[in-house]
Design a protein around this motif. Structure first.
Motif: not given
Length: 243
Positions: A55-84
């Protein structure tokens, strides 16, 4: 969980989390408690981490130290991905997806039809005919019919003779299949074949004006069907200039 069902539990978790994010159940900025999620779904942390990577590869999630795994901003999603696109269609974001797709296609495909009428080769016309025949054969199978429909529009874009227009299929394809499945599943009596045949006939006759007009008519009917089924009784959100 269609696309990933054959990939075991990992694939199923990708589907489930993708739908939750794209549908807004997990909103932008939400932090995922992976341990609690693992207990809820009955899966190991390794399965969850691998799913997060997809899901990170599709721009939906990201993981950072101290913040953990979180949902990325919609503007960063790969909206052209067929799964998305599929997750948006099944997760409650259908109206917006269909509306955006209709506007995009209205900008691109009438021009492609015009150029296809003027420039198509014999082999490109054959490809258009073959796609139309597949649409006829698959009337009773919504997803197969949708894929045949996509083949028709890809063939038309290729027949435009413009390499950049031909690559516009990467913009149209992700939402088009989901739109078709939605419409054909909800209204099996609806028959898009005559409208597609009208486009093919005009292209074959090398009548550029008729090809453009036929494509505009096809797209207008397509958009109306999708809007009605995606959001019955109401207009799509965030649209103040419906024309």
């Amino acid at each position: 969980m269609t696309a990933y069902a054959g990939r075991g539990i990992h694939g199923q978790i990708v589907e489930l989390l993708g739908e939750r994010v794209a549908g807004g159940t997990l909103p932008e900025g939400a932090v995922l408690d992976l341990r609690a999620l693992g207990e809820e779904l009955g899966v190991s942390m390794s399965v969850l981490r691998e799913s997060v990577r997809v899901l990170a590869a599709k721009g939906l999630l990201d993981s950072r130290q101290k913040r953990g795994t979180f949902v990325r901003a919609r503007s960063e999603w790969n909206l052209l991905d067929a799964d998305v696109a599929r997750w948006r269609a099944t997760g409650g974001d259908t109206a917006r997806l269909m509306d955006d797709l209709a506007e995009l296609r209205a900008l691109v495909e009438p021009a492609a039809a015009r150029y296809a009428a003027l420039r198509h080769t014999a082999s490109q016309l054959t490809a258009l005919n073959r796609a139309l025949e597949r649409m006829v054969r698959t009337r009773d199978d919504p997803r197969a019919h949708a894929l045949a429909d996509l083949e028709f529009h890809r063939s038309l874009l290729a027949a435009s003779g413009n390499e950049l227009l031909a690559r516009m299929d990467v913009l149209v394809a992700p939402g088009l299949v989901e739109r078709d499945v939605l419409v054909h599943s909800a209204d099996p009596a609806a028959d898009p074949i005559p409208a597609h045949r009208a486009v093919r006939d005009a292209v074959r006759a090398r009548d550029a004006d008729a090809a453009e007009a036929a494509m505009r008519a096809l797209l207008a009917a397509s958009a109306a069907d999708a809007r009605r089924l995606a959001s019955p009784g109401s207009a799509p959100p965030d649209r103040k200039d419906r024309t």
